[in-house]
Design a protein around this motif. Structure first.
Motif, PDB file in Angstrom:
ATOM      1  N   PHE A   1       0.835  -1.173  -0.145  1.00  0.00           N
ATOM      2  CA  PHE A   1       0.055  -0.022  -0.007  1.00  0.00           C
ATOM      3  C   PHE A   1       0.941   1.105  -0.236  1.00  0.00           C
ATOM      4  O   PHE A   1       0.567   2.240  -0.502  1.00  0.00           O
ATOM      5  N   ALA A   2       1.815   1.279   0.866  1.00  0.00           N
ATOM      6  CA  ALA A   2       2.555   2.490   0.999  1.00  0.00           C
ATOM      7  C   ALA A   2       3.375   2.603  -0.385  1.00  0.00           C
ATOM      8  O   ALA A   2       3.504   3.798  -0.931  1.00  0.00           O
ATOM      9  N   ALA A   3       3.896   1.681  -1.036  1.00  0.00           N
ATOM     10  CA  ALA A   3       4.733   2.044  -2.496  1.00  0.00           C
ATOM     11  C   ALA A   3       3.536   2.243  -3.478  1.00  0.00           C
ATOM     12  O   ALA A   3       4.009   3.310  -4.285  1.00  0.00           O
ATOM     13  N   ALA A   4       2.432   1.780  -3.385  1.00  0.00           N
ATOM     14  CA  ALA A   4       1.567   2.156  -4.649  1.00  0.00           C
ATOM     15  C   ALA A   4       1.003   3.528  -4.323  1.00  0.00           C
ATOM     16  O   ALA A   4       0.661   4.227  -5.152  1.00  0.00           O
ATOM     17  N   ASP A   5       0.773   4.131  -2.980  1.00  0.00           N
ATOM     18  CA  ASP A   5       0.525   5.339  -2.664  1.00  0.00           C
ATOM     19  C   ASP A   5       1.426   6.446  -3.175  1.00  0.00           C
ATOM     20  O   ASP A   5       1.003   7.435  -3.921  1.00  0.00           O
TER      21      ASP A   5
ATOM     22  N   ILE B   1      11.768   7.435   1.731  1.00  0.00           N
ATOM     23  CA  ILE B   1      12.707   6.417   1.209  1.00  0.00           C
ATOM     24  C   ILE B   1      12.073   6.149  -0.338  1.00  0.00           C
ATOM     25  O   ILE B   1      12.771   6.107  -1.297  1.00  0.00           O
ATOM     26  N   LEU B   2      10.978   5.850  -0.368  1.00  0.00           N
ATOM     27  CA  LEU B   2      10.251   5.515  -1.698  1.00  0.00           C
ATOM     28  C   LEU B   2      10.023   6.553  -2.551  1.00  0.00           C
ATOM     29  O   LEU B   2      10.247   6.194  -3.919  1.00  0.00           O
ATOM     30  N   ASP B   3       9.791   7.650  -1.854  1.00  0.00           N
ATOM     31  CA  ASP B   3       9.740   8.932  -2.801  1.00  0.00           C
ATOM     32  C   ASP B   3      11.050   9.278  -3.318  1.00  0.00           C
ATOM     33  O   ASP B   3      10.975   9.472  -4.709  1.00  0.00           O
ATOM     34  N   ASN B   4      12.257   9.040  -2.680  1.00  0.00           N
ATOM     35  CA  ASN B   4      13.522   9.052  -3.482  1.00  0.00           C
ATOM     36  C   ASN B   4      13.824   8.193  -4.429  1.00  0.00           C
ATOM     37  O   ASN B   4      14.362   8.509  -5.854  1.00  0.00           O
ATOM     38  N   LEU B   5      13.342   7.053  -4.134  1.00  0.00           N
ATOM     39  CA  LEU B   5      13.533   6.211  -5.354  1.00  0.00           C
ATOM     40  C   LEU B   5      12.881   6.184  -6.543  1.00  0.00           C
ATOM     41  O   LEU B   5      13.318   6.134  -7.580  1.00  0.00           O
ATOM     42  N   ILE B   6      11.587   6.473  -6.344  1.00  0.00           N
ATOM     43  CA  ILE B   6      10.646   6.721  -7.520  1.00  0.00           C
ATOM     44  C   ILE B   6      10.827   8.044  -8.176  1.00  0.00           C
ATOM     45  O   ILE B   6      10.875   8.076  -9.567  1.00  0.00           O
ATOM     46  N   SER B   7      11.123   9.189  -7.445  1.00  0.00           N
ATOM     47  CA  SER B   7      11.631  10.275  -8.146  1.00  0.00           C
ATOM     48  C   SER B   7      12.761  10.418  -8.758  1.00  0.00           C
ATOM     49  O   SER B   7      13.049  10.823 -10.141  1.00  0.00           O
ATOM     50  N   ASN B   8      13.855   9.559  -8.559  1.00  0.00           N
ATOM     51  CA  ASN B   8      14.947   9.468  -9.166  1.00  0.00           C
ATOM     52  C   ASN B   8      14.799   8.520 -10.374  1.00  0.00           C
ATOM     53  O   ASN B   8      15.378   8.862 -11.540  1.00  0.00           O
TER      54      ASN B   8
ATOM     55  N   PHE C   1      16.869  -0.378  -8.524  1.00  0.00           N
ATOM     56  CA  PHE C   1      17.047   0.049  -7.217  1.00  0.00           C
ATOM     57  C   PHE C   1      16.205  -0.358  -6.212  1.00  0.00           C
ATOM     58  O   PHE C   1      14.839  -0.518  -6.578  1.00  0.00           O
ATOM     59  N   SER C   2      16.635  -0.848  -4.943  1.00  0.00           N
ATOM     60  CA  SER C   2      15.568  -1.614  -4.141  1.00  0.00           C
ATOM     61  C   SER C   2      15.992  -1.624  -2.818  1.00  0.00           C
ATOM     62  O   SER C   2      17.094  -1.421  -2.545  1.00  0.00           O
ATOM     63  N   VAL C   3      15.073  -1.676  -1.782  1.00  0.00           N
ATOM     64  CA  VAL C   3      15.158  -1.592  -0.613  1.00  0.00           C
ATOM     65  C   VAL C   3      14.479  -2.700   0.070  1.00  0.00           C
ATOM     66  O   VAL C   3      13.273  -3.032  -0.451  1.00  0.00           O
ATOM     67  N   GLN C   4      14.977  -3.306   1.370  1.00  0.00           N
ATOM     68  CA  GLN C   4      14.515  -4.565   1.929  1.00  0.00           C
ATOM     69  C   GLN C   4      14.561  -4.567   3.241  1.00  0.00           C
ATOM     70  O   GLN C   4      15.397  -4.009   3.818  1.00  0.00           O
ATOM     71  N   PHE C   5      13.248  -4.841   3.819  1.00  0.00           N
ATOM     72  CA  PHE C   5      13.092  -4.672   5.210  1.00  0.00           C
ATOM     73  C   PHE C   5      12.580  -6.190   5.870  1.00  0.00           C
ATOM     74  O   PHE C   5      12.076  -7.003   5.183  1.00  0.00           O
ATOM     75  N   PRO C   6      13.048  -6.517   7.091  1.00  0.00           N
ATOM     76  CA  PRO C   6      12.457  -7.725   7.751  1.00  0.00           C
ATOM     77  C   PRO C   6      10.825  -7.667   7.939  1.00  0.00           C
ATOM     78  O   PRO C   6      10.537  -6.301   8.121  1.00  0.00           O
ATOM     79  N   VAL C   7      10.015  -8.616   7.664  1.00  0.00           N
ATOM     80  CA  VAL C   7       8.518  -8.518   7.715  1.00  0.00           C
ATOM     81  C   VAL C   7       8.149  -8.751   9.121  1.00  0.00           C
ATOM     82  O   VAL C   7       8.614  -9.297  10.023  1.00  0.00           O
ATOM     83  N   VAL C   8       6.977  -8.228   9.484  1.00  0.00           N
ATOM     84  CA  VAL C   8       6.573  -8.344  10.942  1.00  0.00           C
ATOM     85  C   VAL C   8       5.832  -9.676  10.735  1.00  0.00           C
ATOM     86  O   VAL C   8       5.050 -10.344   9.825  1.00  0.00           O
TER      87      VAL C   8
END
Length: 415
Positions: free
Chosen positions: A257-261, A298-305, A394-401
């Motif tokens: 949802f965050a990336a889509a927004d 973080i996502l804003d910088n990746l997509i805008s780039n 470019f990608s970012v990775q996080f541990p999931v809940v």
């Protein structure tokens, strides 16, 4: 070469260094080596020994070749066969890698002309044999203190020079990238004040003012973020990430949802360059724990780039993937890509690359640096890979809940 390490030693005197200071003893007489070794061991120095000037020089060159630590001080006998101490010292002082090592001569010769020659060769001090233990140890400690003080001063000066260069870069970026939008705002406000614009043009002018102000705001925000990061305001938080970067509270967020927004916020900008966008969700569990504002940045910088460096009529693709342990969002463009020799400059502050924005957009060289710092502070990792055909990923990775299943319900919990 017969240089020997006689003592790896224990803790150094606290006012010298966090490590044990290393001393190289050079003397062709074994009894002299033993006497010096016995006295210096009392102070827990790390010792190496050589029985000739050529052995000492070979040892030092090997240290340089192996990228091993050099001695902090050299105790050098003057009267040795083949190569005396004066010649050894002159060779040391002529080598830019060795000239900063202080040399103390130890000799039985006490004539003034002899001592002066030693100082002219580059020595910092002179000890007459037979030496007094207290005098020797005091002189050694004094010159080690001076050496570490000089090293510290030199390191601080280098850091200050680096910070001064970066401050100039900051100011240059601010002056350059704020000048154009400020000029735009002034021109547009003058147009509004004139009262000659039709209503539809007035609305468009206000929109353009808003865009210019937002551009300036992004630049200032980037500069402030970098300052906060480098002053240590970005913290990694606890192991389960209950604390977020910049001291902001963390929460469970669905990365899909965050990336889509964030991508939706750039649809208009993409349309201006005739760039298509695609979104794919391949993550069975994409819930991560992070501060929402930080994730958005973080996502804003990746997509805008990606949009900034994409040519017209290409595609920017955002893909969320993962497994039971991690969730990853990847942003792929179809730009010119990153040459292999430039990859090491990615994610560095003011990292300059050959690729340029394709639509005249501004670039501070800070976006990817901020992405890396914030991602790692939030417990994630950042990655780059060339695309199969053209462009970059470019990608970012996080541990999931982790999801905790029970017979009656399913809930999400940190693990």
């Amino acid at each position: 070469m017969n240089v020997s390490n006689t003592d790896s030693s224990v803790a150094a005197p606290s006012n010298l260094s966090e490590r044990s200071p290393c001393i190289l003893i050079v003397d062709d007489m074994m009894e002299n080596l033993q006497a010096l070794r016995g006295r210096l061991r009392l102070k827990h120095y790390s010792l190496s020994e050589a029985t000739s000037g050529s052995e000492a020089l070979d040892y030092l060159q090997k240290c340089i070749a192996d990228n091993a630590p050099l001695p902090d001080l050299i105790l050098l006998d003057v009267q040795m066969p083949e190569m005396d101490g004066f010649e050894v010292c002159r060779i040391l002082k002529a080598d830019e890698n060795l000239r900063e090592i202080p040399v103390i001569f130890i000799t039985a010769r006490s004539e003034m002309d002899f001592i002066v020659e030693g100082f002219n060769a580059g020595a910092v001090d002179y000890v007459i044999k037979p030496f007094h233990a207290t005098e020797l140890l005091t002189r050694v400690k004094t010159h080690l203190d001076l050496k570490f003080s000089r090293d510290s001063l030199r390191n601080n000066n280098e850091l200050l020079e680096k910070l001064n260069r970066e401050k100039s870069e900051f100011m240059g970026i601010a002056a350059h990238d704020l000048k154009n939008p400020l000029a735009t705002v002034r021109w547009l406000t003058d147009s509004l004040k004139s009262g000659t614009l039709p209503p539809e043009k007035s609305a468009e002018t206000l929109d353009n003012i808003t865009l210019a102000v937002e551009r300036m705001f992004r630049l200032v925000k980037n500069l402030l973020d970098v300052n906060a990061i480098e002053e240590g305001a970005v913290l990694s938080g606890s192991d389960n990430h209950d604390d977020s970067p910049l001291h902001l509270p963390a929460e469970n967020i669905n990365l899909v949802f965050a990336a889509a927004d964030v991508l939706a916020n750039y649809e208009a900008q993409a349309a201006q360059k005739s760039i298509s966008t695609t979104f794919a969700n391949n993550a069975p569990n994409a819930t991560i724990r992070i501060n929402a504002e930080i994730l958005s940045q973080i996502l804003d910088n990746l997509i805008s780039n990606a949009l900034k460096y994409s040519p017209r009529e290409t595609t920017v693709s955002v893909n969320v993937s993962g497994n039971e342990d991690f969730a990853r969002v990847s942003v792929q463009d179809e730009g010119v890509g990153i040459p292999p020799e430039e990859a090491s400059r990615l994610f560095t502050k003011f990292g300059t690359l050959s690729a340029k924005p394709t639509g005249g957009e501004d670039s501070t060289g800070l976006g990817l640096f901020i992405v890396k710092k914030l991602t790692e502070a939030a417990g994630g990792s950042v990655h780059f890979a060339p695309a199969d055909k053209r462009g970059s990923i470019f990608s970012v990775q996080f541990p999931v809940v982790k999801r905790v299943r029970s017979a009656d319900n399913e809930s999400e919990d940190d693990e």
